[in-house]
Design a protein around this motif. Structure first.
Motif, PDB file in Angstrom:
ATOM      1  N   ARG A 146       0.806  -1.220   0.000  1.00 53.49           N
ATOM      2  CA  ARG A 146       0.000   0.000   0.000  1.00 53.49           C
ATOM      3  C   ARG A 146       0.841   1.273   0.000  1.00 53.49           C
ATOM      4  O   ARG A 146       0.384   2.318  -0.469  1.00 53.49           O
ATOM      5  CB  ARG A 146      -0.939   0.028   1.211  1.00 53.49           C
TER       6      ARG A 146
ATOM      7  N   THR B 159      -2.039   0.531  -4.451  1.00 48.11           N
ATOM      8  CA  THR B 159      -2.021   1.962  -4.716  1.00 48.11           C
ATOM      9  C   THR B 159      -0.995   2.290  -5.790  1.00 48.11           C
ATOM     10  O   THR B 159      -0.041   1.534  -6.017  1.00 48.11           O
ATOM     11  CB  THR B 159      -1.650   2.749  -3.446  1.00 48.11           C
TER      12      THR B 159
ATOM     13  N   ASN C 119      -9.500  -1.318  -4.839  1.00 48.05           N
ATOM     14  CA  ASN C 119      -8.149  -0.753  -4.895  1.00 48.05           C
ATOM     15  C   ASN C 119      -7.902  -0.128  -6.273  1.00 48.05           C
ATOM     16  O   ASN C 119      -8.787  -0.080  -7.111  1.00 48.05           O
ATOM     17  CB  ASN C 119      -7.120  -1.854  -4.599  1.00 48.05           C
TER      18      ASN C 119
END
Length: 379
Positions: free
Chosen positions: A226, A247, A277
């Protein structure tokens, strides 16, 4: 093994389409003389290298609690892989406190079934162990499994709902997850609370385990990165593959450090992450993808490659490279993923109009063949 000179097809090479013949002999791509097979009207592409897939679960345990088909299930898996154009398959198996089909006992059944089937089928079956970071008590057993079954790829996951546990709240879907694990909800919650409470012991334990895996030459990856900081922490342990970053920040950090980025092909086909996501399409468009993996759906790699072409993100050679040469590089396999003399004979025959896979050759053996193309080989 077959020995044939495949002529008349459009052939997808590194530089694009070619009409030069392709010869299969001795399990490799060769210039040896061989009988011609006329593939006019078909396309010939490199076999798909699937760097991460767990679609085999439904074959081995088609109905939870009712039927387990270990060896027969793995045979069925190889047929599906070939029908989807996959000539090298990394079977990603959990090793987790979650239990059930994610627990060590089921994992050992999977590893044993692969050891029995591997070498008797054309598709090259390989193993990935997906280890939960907080499952400290099972690290030694996991390392023993790596040694016993020659597992060459370990990926680290953390599926603990840390935020809710820290707040003293029950995790979402607790009852359903407990039933899958074979525990009652109270016992399952107590297990998660204990693992969360020991979080301060995890970094040192991971440092030691990663060092032992590195000594064995095992490839290592992290799942669901992330942040840039998190990716850097994994890289410091020698864990250099970033699988399914959540991300743009994490994917960009991996790329800047030279770490391979693996994304889910189903995410590309859907056009969005099922978990909310970052979209894999967004990362592909930004040049932040080295390989597309089947994840949970074996037909998706081929479909995802063409989806990238249809959307104008990549040309055909670059898009197919995300499911062939790209994942081969991630795995360190320099003998496959491209159509070039001397490489392993992994080929996909495709109908250009429908993009349906009609034949798959893996290691110079016919792994799948259907329809009119079969008559070409038998003529």
């Amino acid at each position: 093994m077959i020995e044939r000179r495949l002529v008349g097809a459009r052939v997808l090479r590194d530089s694009g389409w070619s009409d030069a013949p392709v010869t299969v002999a001795g399990g490799h791509l060769s210039d040896a003389p061989a009988r011609d097979v006329d593939l006019s009207g078909f396309d010939l592409l490199p076999g798909i290298v699937d760097v991460h897939g767990d679609g085999f679960e439904r074959h081995m345990a088609p109905r939870r609690g009712a039927l387990r088909e270990r060896d027969a299930g793995m045979w069925a898996v190889t047929s599906e892989l070939a029908a989807c154009g996959i000539t090298t398959a990394v079977l990603a198996q959990f090793w987790s406190w979650e239990g059930g089909m994610r627990g060590p006992e089921f994992a050992e059944e999977v590893f044993e079934s692969v050891s029995l089937v591997r070498g008797t089928v054309p598709v090259d079956l390989r193993l990935q162990l997906r280890l939960e970071t907080h499952y400290l008590e099972s690290f030694d057993r996991a390392l023993e499994a790596v040694d016993r079954w020659g597992i060459g790829y370990v990926v680290f996951n953390d599926h603990l709902p840390h935020k809710r546990l820290a707040e003293g709240r029950k995790p979402q879907r607790l009852v359903g997850q407990a039933l899958k694990s074979g525990r009652n909800p109270e016992a399952h919650l107590a297990l998660m609370q204990g693992l969360h409470a020991a979080s301060d012991q995890v970094p040192a334990a991971l440092d030691g385990l990663c060092g032992q895996l590195a000594e064995r030459g095992v490839r290592m990856g992290s799942h669901d990165d992330r942040t840039a900081e998190g990716r850097a922490e994994w890289r410091g342990r020698g864990v250099d593959v970033s699988e399914f970053p959540e991300t743009v920040e994490a994917a960009q950090a991996a790329r800047e450090a030279g770490d391979p980025v693996v994304l889910g092909a189903p995410n590309v086909v859907r056009g969005a992450s099922h978990a909310g996501n970052v979209s894999a399409l967004e990362l592909v468009e930004a040049g932040l993808c080295d390989a597309l993996a089947s994840d949970y759906h074996y037909p998706s790699p081929a479909r995802a490659a063409w989806r990238c072409v249809e959307l104008g993100l990549l040309d055909e050679a670059a898009a197919w490279g995300l499911v062939s040469s790209g994942p081969a590089r991630v795995l360190g396999l320099s003998d496959r993923g491209r159509i070039a003399e001397g490489l392993r004979a992994d080929l996909v025959v495709m109908e250009p109009q429908t993009r349906r896979i009609v034949a798959t050759i893996a290691g110079g053996q016919v792994a799948w063949m259907s329809g009119a193309v079969a008559g070409r080989f038998l003529a």
